[in-house]
Design a protein around this motif. Structure first.
Motif, PDB file in Angstrom:
ATOM      1  N   ILE A 255     -13.115-107.683  47.235  1.00  0.00           N
ATOM      2  CA  ILE A 255     -14.474-108.044  46.822  1.00  0.00           C
ATOM      3  C   ILE A 255     -14.557-109.402  46.128  1.00  0.00           C
ATOM      4  O   ILE A 255     -15.650-109.938  45.951  1.00  0.00           O
ATOM      5  N   ALA A 256     -13.408-109.960  45.725  1.00  0.00           N
ATOM      6  CA  ALA A 256     -13.453-111.257  45.053  1.00  0.00           C
ATOM      7  C   ALA A 256     -12.132-111.984  45.224  1.00  0.00           C
ATOM      8  O   ALA A 256     -11.056-111.372  45.199  1.00  0.00           O
ATOM      9  N   ILE A 257     -12.236-113.311  45.402  1.00  0.00           N
ATOM     10  CA  ILE A 257     -11.067-114.181  45.491  1.00  0.00           C
ATOM     11  C   ILE A 257     -11.383-115.457  44.721  1.00  0.00           C
ATOM     12  O   ILE A 257     -12.544-115.718  44.375  1.00  0.00           O
ATOM     13  N   SER A 258     -10.364-116.240  44.440  1.00  0.00           N
ATOM     14  CA  SER A 258     -10.615-117.499  43.732  1.00  0.00           C
ATOM     15  C   SER A 258      -9.511-118.493  44.016  1.00  0.00           C
ATOM     16  O   SER A 258      -8.401-118.125  44.428  1.00  0.00           O
ATOM     17  N   TYR A 265     -17.423-113.939  45.074  1.00  0.00           N
ATOM     18  CA  TYR A 265     -17.602-112.490  44.957  1.00  0.00           C
ATOM     19  C   TYR A 265     -18.582-111.977  45.996  1.00  0.00           C
ATOM     20  O   TYR A 265     -19.650-112.561  46.215  1.00  0.00           O
ATOM     21  N   ASN A 266     -18.207-110.877  46.645  1.00  0.00           N
ATOM     22  CA  ASN A 266     -19.098-110.199  47.571  1.00  0.00           C
ATOM     23  C   ASN A 266     -18.880-108.703  47.384  1.00  0.00           C
ATOM     24  O   ASN A 266     -17.806-108.180  47.718  1.00  0.00           O
ATOM     25  N   LYS A 267     -19.860-108.026  46.839  1.00  0.00           N
ATOM     26  CA  LYS A 267     -19.700-106.597  46.528  1.00  0.00           C
ATOM     27  C   LYS A 267     -19.456-105.760  47.772  1.00  0.00           C
ATOM     28  O   LYS A 267     -18.933-104.648  47.690  1.00  0.00           O
ATOM     29  N   ALA A 292     -19.294-115.505  50.290  1.00  0.00           N
ATOM     30  CA  ALA A 292     -19.369-114.802  49.010  1.00  0.00           C
ATOM     31  C   ALA A 292     -20.136-115.673  48.024  1.00  0.00           C
ATOM     32  O   ALA A 292     -20.335-116.871  48.250  1.00  0.00           O
ATOM     33  N   GLU A 293     -20.569-115.055  46.926  1.00  0.00           N
ATOM     34  CA  GLU A 293     -21.315-115.783  45.901  1.00  0.00           C
ATOM     35  C   GLU A 293     -20.361-116.367  44.859  1.00  0.00           C
ATOM     36  O   GLU A 293     -19.346-115.747  44.526  1.00  0.00           O
TER      37      GLU A 293
END
Length: 434
Positions: A255-258, A265-267, A292-293
């Motif tokens: 759901i999240a990467i960086s 983030y994408n739920k 993703a946001e």
């Protein structure tokens, strides 16, 4: 005098000389002291394992492309070689300090012991920003550093590997420089080399694969199916992207990467294959990724999820934010992403932490495979490498889980107890040469 008596008398609470209180080395020593108490470790053995065997600092003069001479500082720390030749990466960074290198060398000792690899621990570094050097300057720097370390390096003594800002090309230069001085090809002097020079298939993916093998083992203990798992990955370099991809292939919802450009983030889950393609075609950066946001790095760490994989830098989870972490499992893809003073808070919240000296030991395990293949002159298929890696990582996780249950301690504490007991037992059997 027993360890407990020594602690009561203050002996084991004495600070290590010249080491900052909040340094990585201090965090390692705090965990080491706890394991020493559990094991009732002899004072002399404690002293022996607390100090590096060898610390080498060298000046590295380099003729730059414009003809001027620059001098850089290089380090190599051999923490311990009781289990076998010392093993550890070399990093190029202007932030490198001898304190950091000492901590990472000690971690390598425990990491090798945890996965039952017959290596000791070492680490190296050069204080330089490699982005400011041309390829030719980088080669001259590497070759002079290697020349200064000829009495340290060796396939039976000390075996470097890639680390931060170094890669298989740097390892090739080290191998060639060492080989020229020995007047024969010594491809076993380094690992992480190009395959054509004796590198191992599966090496690049090994650390991330090891993280995922341990994560799947932990999910099994908690009776959570990978297909019903939500995952957050901090860092999208080699370790983070491979971990994310392999968890994605297991059916998990990432759901999240960086990366250095920020968090995403994408739920409903991120298409990891798409994210990897985007990064590869945009200069290894996720900047501008629209799958993703945007989210801050701090908020990313504190997302509610089943698995959090910090695969970026040290000290990302600390006493300031540990109480806000909502993951069920933390698998430490990076070295030291959780500070010692955050361990207790995570334990109180029931979070299982798979410690770095186990979780990211896939890299050194396949480095060992590479060294073995080089020594034998016979190379394995990638399928065989991955199969043996998965087996060794799973066995190591199970060993630590049994130790944690035996002493009612965390997996991190169990890792230090297991590793230190193995090194200390070997030391007692070998004795001290006089």
């Amino acid at each position: 005098m027993s360890t407990k008596d020594s602690i009561a008398s203050g002996y084991y609470k004495e600070p290590v000389p010249h080491i900052a209180h909040d340094s990585p080395f201090a965090s390692m020593m705090e965990r080491f002291r706890f394991a020493a108490e559990i094991l009732d470790l002899d004072e002399g053995v404690f002293k022996y394992l607390s100090s590096p065997e060898k610390v080498v600092m060298v000046s590295i003069p380099v003729t730059m492309d414009d003809g001027r001479i620059e001098v850089f500082e290089g380090y190599r720390v051999i923490h311990n070689s009781i289990l076998g030749p010392s093993k550890g990466g070399i990093r190029y960074s202007e932030d490198v300090t001898i304190d950091e290198v000492k901590a990472l060398a000690a971690w390598m000792t425990w990491k090798c012991a945890v996965v039952n690899v017959p290596f000791g621990g070492a680490k190296g570094g050069v204080r330089v920003n490699p982005k400011n050097l041309s390829q030719a300057e980088l080669e001259r720097l590497t070759r002079r550093y290697t020349a200064n370390m000829l009495d340290v390096f060796g396939p039976d003594r000390d075996i470097p590997a890639p680390d931060m800002n170094t890669n298989e090309q740097v390892m090739a230069w080290i191998m060639d420089t060492y080989s020229m001085k020995q007047k024969k090809t010594e491809n076993a002097v380094v690992t992480g080399k190009p395959i054509i020079l004796g590198g191992s298939k599966g090496r690049k993916e090994a650390t991330g694969r090891g993280v995922v093998t341990c994560t799947l083992a932990a999910l099994g203990k908690l009776r959570i199916s990978p297909s019903n798992t939500t995952v957050v990955v901090q860092g999208f370099g080699n370790v983070g992207s491979v971990s994310a991809q392999l968890m994605y292939e297991q059916g998990a919802e990432v759901i999240a990467i960086s990366d250095i450009s920020g968090g995403y983030y994408n739920k409903n889950g991120i298409d990891i294959e798409e994210a990897i393609r985007y990064s590869q075609t945009h200069g290894n950066s996720l900047e501008g990724f629209d799958g993703a946001e945007p989210i801050s790095n701090q908020d990313l760490l504190e997302l509610e999820c089943d698995v959090l994989i910090p695969a970026a830098k040290e000290d990302q989870i600390n006493k300031e934010n540990a109480s806000r972490i909502k993951a069920k499992i933390i698998a430490e893809g990076a070295n030291g992403p959780v500070t010692a003073n955050a361990d207790k808070l995570l334990e109180e919240n029931g979070i299982m932490v798979i410690p770095d000296i186990l979780a990211n030991a896939g890299g050194v395990t396949v480095s060992y495979f590479e060294w073995v293949q080089d020594r034998h002159g016979y190379f394995w298929t990638e399928e065989r490498v991955n199969r043996r890696l998965n087996r060794m990582m799973r066995e190591s996780f199970d060993n630590l889980f049994m130790v944690s249950e035996k002493y009612s301690i965390t997996l991190r504490q169990a890792a230090y107890v297991y590793a230190i007991d193995r090194v200390a037992t070997t030391l007692k059997l070998r004795g001290i040469y006089a």
